[in-house]
Design an enzyme around this catalytic site. Sequence first.
Site, short mmCIF file in Angstrom:
data_model
loop_
_atom_site.label_atom_id
_atom_site.label_comp_id
_atom_site.label_asym_id
_atom_site.label_seq_id
_atom_site.Cartn_x
_atom_site.Cartn_y
_atom_site.Cartn_z
N ASP A 1 0.88 -1.22 -0.15
CA ASP A 1 0.04 -0.19 -0.06
C ASP A 1 0.95 1.10 0.02
O ASP A 1 2.11 1.03 0.19
CB ASP A 1 -0.80 -0.03 1.21
CG ASP A 1 -1.57 1.24 1.48
OD1 ASP A 1 -2.33 1.65 0.45
OD2 ASP A 1 -1.75 1.91 2.60
N ASP B 1 -0.20 5.13 1.05
CA ASP B 1 -0.25 6.08 2.16
C ASP B 1 -0.21 5.40 3.42
O ASP B 1 -1.14 4.46 3.72
CB ASP B 1 -1.38 6.91 2.07
CG ASP B 1 -1.55 7.94 1.05
OD1 ASP B 1 -0.55 8.63 0.63
OD2 ASP B 1 -2.36 7.74 0.20
N SER C 1 -4.99 3.35 -3.16
CA SER C 1 -6.36 3.94 -3.31
C SER C 1 -6.36 5.49 -3.85
O SER C 1 -7.58 6.04 -4.42
CB SER C 1 -7.21 3.94 -2.14
OG SER C 1 -7.52 2.73 -1.73
N LYS D 1 -9.96 -0.66 -3.09
CA LYS D 1 -10.18 -1.83 -2.27
C LYS D 1 -11.41 -1.45 -1.17
O LYS D 1 -11.97 -0.18 -0.95
CB LYS D 1 -8.94 -1.32 -1.14
CG LYS D 1 -7.72 -1.55 -1.74
CD LYS D 1 -6.59 -0.78 -1.08
CE LYS D 1 -5.08 -0.74 -1.71
NZ LYS D 1 -4.13 -0.25 -1.03
N ASP E 1 -1.54 -0.91 6.01
CA ASP E 1 -1.97 -0.13 7.38
C ASP E 1 -3.20 -0.01 7.52
O ASP E 1 -3.70 0.76 8.48
CB ASP E 1 -1.11 1.15 7.43
CG ASP E 1 -1.70 2.29 6.68
OD1 ASP E 1 -2.28 2.05 5.60
OD2 ASP E 1 -1.55 3.36 7.17
#
Length: 218
Positions: free
Chosen positions: A12, A14, A110, A140, A165
Amino acid sequence: MRIRDIRAVLFDMDGTLVDSDAAVERAWTVWAAEYDVPLADVLPAAHGSPADSTVARTRPDLSAAEQTAAAARQLELQYDDLSDVTATPGAFQVLGVLDRLGLPWAVVTSADDRPAKVRLTAAGISPPVLVTVEDISRGKPDPEGYLHAAELLGVPPEQCLVVEDATVGLEAGRAAGAVTAGLKGLDADFRLTDLHQLADMLTTARTEGTRSDDLTAG
């Protein structure tokens, strides 16, 4: 699956590879005020999810066109806010380990293309494969992004490690059939305190695996 058997790592962006939490929160804070949504409702919904999904959940009363405009406004607020965007602790270490081990990796985010690229650049990270929300039809927790990244790397998803996360991201990783690693205390196949730990795990697993193979061969 053991860590030593992982053939690719899918990150991922961010909060995982890039520390942009403060910038993202500032953007959503402004957006929430403009669209009259309690910030306490926005931030939990926004973490790890595409902007359009968060807008749909927090302002279901808006028309489809209005929701599209609201999502575009939120992304607009993020484009130029890079004042404190940086790589997360251990990010460069784990990427260096992957390079030494010859393991391919990708970023699945995302975010849309523009904020993804400017944040990664600000953090000093250049992924060989980048999958943004603009590359897929469902974000997601749908697994499409991770499945697409695995396909681009030429590695079966079940042999990939998804590092996340956010709960929605881990759900996407599981749905893709991948092994999962969770930061920030999240439940996953492997729980990580930070990316330094993942770098150590990968290094140790491959070193021990090589020794084991040598013993077997002998």
